[in-house]
Design an enzyme around this catalytic site. Structure first.
Site, PDB file in Angstrom:
ATOM      1  N   LYS A 223       7.804   2.240   2.416  1.00  0.00           N
ATOM      2  CA  LYS A 223       6.878   2.421   3.536  1.00  0.00           C
ATOM      3  C   LYS A 223       6.576   3.903   3.752  1.00  0.00           C
ATOM      4  O   LYS A 223       5.443   4.273   4.080  1.00  0.00           O
ATOM      5  CB  LYS A 223       7.470   1.813   4.806  1.00  0.00           C
ATOM      6  CG  LYS A 223       6.462   1.730   5.951  1.00  0.00           C
ATOM      7  CD  LYS A 223       7.083   1.144   7.206  1.00  0.00           C
ATOM      8  CE  LYS A 223       7.419  -0.307   7.073  1.00  0.00           C
ATOM      9  NZ  LYS A 223       7.915  -0.891   8.348  1.00  0.00           N
TER      10      LYS A 223
ATOM     11  N   GLU B 241      10.075  -3.216  11.534  1.00  0.00           N
ATOM     12  CA  GLU B 241       9.843  -2.070  12.420  1.00  0.00           C
ATOM     13  C   GLU B 241       8.339  -1.807  12.469  1.00  0.00           C
ATOM     14  O   GLU B 241       7.709  -1.670  11.414  1.00  0.00           O
ATOM     15  CB  GLU B 241      10.576  -0.830  11.918  1.00  0.00           C
ATOM     16  CG  GLU B 241      10.389   0.367  12.840  1.00  0.00           C
ATOM     17  CD  GLU B 241      11.103   1.619  12.363  1.00  0.00           C
ATOM     18  OE1 GLU B 241      11.005   2.646  13.064  1.00  0.00           O
ATOM     19  OE2 GLU B 241      11.745   1.576  11.297  1.00  0.00           O
TER      20      GLU B 241
ATOM     21  N   ARG C  98      15.794  -7.060  -3.071  1.00  0.00           N
ATOM     22  CA  ARG C  98      14.437  -6.786  -2.625  1.00  0.00           C
ATOM     23  C   ARG C  98      13.460  -6.955  -3.787  1.00  0.00           C
ATOM     24  O   ARG C  98      13.870  -7.010  -4.953  1.00  0.00           O
ATOM     25  CB  ARG C  98      14.320  -5.372  -2.047  1.00  0.00           C
ATOM     26  CG  ARG C  98      14.576  -4.263  -3.075  1.00  0.00           C
ATOM     27  CD  ARG C  98      14.059  -2.918  -2.593  1.00  0.00           C
ATOM     28  NE  ARG C  98      14.701  -2.504  -1.361  1.00  0.00           N
ATOM     29  CZ  ARG C  98      14.278  -1.459  -0.639  1.00  0.00           C
ATOM     30  NH1 ARG C  98      13.229  -0.771  -1.033  1.00  0.00           N
ATOM     31  NH2 ARG C  98      14.915  -1.116   0.458  1.00  0.00           N
TER      32      ARG C  98
END
Length: 548
Positions: free
Chosen positions: A270, A35, A260
């Site tokens: 983020k 994104e 992750r």
């Protein structure tokens, strides 16, 4: 670079089995779908390497696709930074796509869901939807608008598309199962109203699709074979499959989840990284203390070292946190093989060689790398006035002291053996100068019976360039900052130390990002703030290897 054994990768095994069984026509097509609402970070590096490496390994290809469904948080700056970072890591995508490219198709699929009786317009408030969704232990409650007719849903949704209703007044929800133990299947919202212009799609759209709905259909439209996601999307996979199944799409990508990346002393959220930037706890997205790709690049961490790190840690289904020492060790090993050597004195102390005249000057050809002849050599000037580190002298040395002391000899790297004869101090008792003599018979060798007490680095005072040293340390003082009540409270106040007046070898200006091993000090990268007259160096990593 020497190769370490590759760590386990269960996804590779899955793809090999698919190819063996003739699945997907023998194709392997992956995608990296960030994104564009921030800069990429170390966690993304793992996903980038995985997606591009798997495609390349099996003669397929990988797309770069921007998940740009939120017009209020995304912009061109972030998109440009993502493309730059992926290229810098060494990867090239087959197709560059945007989720917004598919808005017309996604809208058409939404109409199909409505016509199948599998989507409805809900007019509850966002808070009521949240409350009625239930909890992990309690089922959700049906919306009072869940049984609207297909005709009414079509009319209302068309009005949403036409911009006739304000933000938040209605949403389009998939009609699945409000009693499902998986909350993601409790009639998830698939469209919401946003009267906001989109940086890529323009200002014609008044409704925007949600990520879970967009993700699976974008994968399908790109013929993705293996949709590789981190573990937090595991519970979303049933929704991914539901959308593709009920729409009877021409292909059905396989979503596979992996753990992750988590790293000690680092924040990879983020949202938290945006907070660090916007509240000015750091100096922008490319601050060398940041775990962003831009920050690591400015710090001097090579792309090859990041790829090697990801290869070594492997891919698994189990969450875990990587020790910061392991990460630093990988960077250090890579730089040890690739970085040229230079001599730089961070806290200079003047040394006058009284055995040489004031106008004495000579030059040495020193290898740029002790094991890599292809890196060549450089000319290093020598004179009767030098700078050494101010902690390379001790008036009362401890046992096994390997540096200068009164009457004690050391070798200057690549030059002569010198002996300290006199220590000069100022009125406060601080050492300001050493007076030494050199032994002319010791250039490049130790005569029989002669013993130098150690080797130190130096620069010629008459030729040295002033430089600025920025010593970066870990941004956080706690191994897991997110365990603190407020992660900002764990910011390390000593994460940056700026040293002015350091001295370095004279050399042609190097390109920003060039990394040197400053002998006996660490690895340092040329910062973009550097000028020909005043280089600026960022410490990439220290020489000391805590992991090994």
């Amino acid at each position: 670079m020497s190769q370490t054994p590759e760590a386990a990768n269960f996804i590779k095994n899955i793809i090999e089995e698919d190819l063996k069984n003739g699945k997907n026509g023998g194709n392997v097509i992956t995608r990296f779908p960030p994104e564009p609402n921030g800069y990429l970070h170390l966690g993304h590096v793992k996903s980038i390497c995985l997606n591009f490496d798997m495609a390349e390994r099996f003669n397929g290809y990988c797309n770069l696709r921007f998940d740009d469904t939120n017009p209020e948080k995304e912009n061109e700056e972030y998109m440009a930074s993502i493309k730059r970072d992926v290229h810098w890591l060494g990867f090239n995508w087959k197709h560059l796509n945007h989720a917004s490219d598919y808005f017309p198709q996604l809208l058409n699929y939404a109409w199909q869901l409505i016509d199948k009786g599998l989507a409805y317009v809900d007019s509850q408030s966002a808070e009521d939807i949240r409350v009625n969704r239930g909890t992990l232990t309690e089922p959700g409650k049906n919306s009072p608008y869940r049984e609207r007719s297909i005709a009414e849903n079509r009319t209302l949704f068309q009005e949403m598309v036409d911009g006739k209703h304000p933000d938040g007044s209605h949403v389009l929800r998939a009609k699945i199962d409000m009693g499902s133990p998986n909350i993601n299947l409790r009639d998830p919202v698939i469209y919401r109203i946003r009267h906001a212009a989109h940086f890529h799609a323009g200002d014609s759209w008044k409704v925007y699709p949600m990520y879970d709905y967009t993700h699976c259909l974008s994968d399908m439209l790109e013929n993705i074979t293996h949709s590789l996601c981190t573990l937090e999307f595991e519970d979303h996979r049933p929704l991914y499959d539901w959308v593709l199944n009920v729409l009877e799409t021409p292909c059905h990508p396989q979503q596979i989840e992996f753990a992750r990346l988590s790293l000690e002393y680092t924040v990879l959220s983020k949202r938290r990284l945006i907070q660090l930037v916007t509240e000015k706890h750091v100096n922008g997205w490319d601050d060398p203390r940041m775990p962003t790709i831009a920050g690591m690049r400015r710090r001097g961490i090579p792309a090859g070292a990041l790829r090697e790190f990801c290869r070594k840690i492997g891919i698994s289904k189990a969450d875990g946190t990587i020790a910061i020492e392991y990460f630093e060790s990988t960077i250090r090993d890579y730089l040890n093989e690739h970085a040229a050597r230079r001599m730089t004195v961070v806290r200079p102390l003047k040394v006058t060689l009284t055995s040489l005249p004031d106008d004495h000057e000579e030059h040495y050809q020193l290898a740029n790398h002790p094991q890599d002849e292809s890196q060549g050599s450089r000319s290093v000037p020598f004179s009767n006035t030098l700078y050494i580190e101010n902690d390379d002298i001790s008036e009362d040395p401890p046992k096994k002291w390997k540096r200068l002391a009164p009457g004690q000899a050391v070798r200057l790297r690549g030059s002569y053996v010198i002996t300290c004869d006199e220590i000069i101090k100022d009125a406060d008792g601080n050492i300001t100068e050493l007076r030494c003599h050199h032994d002319p018979d010791t250039l490049g060798k130790n005569p029989e019976g002669y013993k130098a007490n150690g080797v130190i680095h130096w620069v010629s005072a008459k030729h040295a360039l002033d430089c600025e040293i920025r010593n970066y340390d870990r941004l956080f003082s706690q191994a897991n900052p997110m365990e603190a009540e407020n992660f900002l409270d764990t910011i390390n106040p000593h994460s940056l130390t700026i040293i002015q007046g350091a001295k370095t070898e004279p050399a042609a200006p190097a390109e920003a990002g060039t990394v040197y091993q400053f002998e006996r000090l660490g690895y340092y990268a040329v910062d973009p703030d550097s000028t020909a007259d005043k280089p600026v160096f960022n410490r990439t990593v220290e020489l000391r290897d805590g992991f090994k």
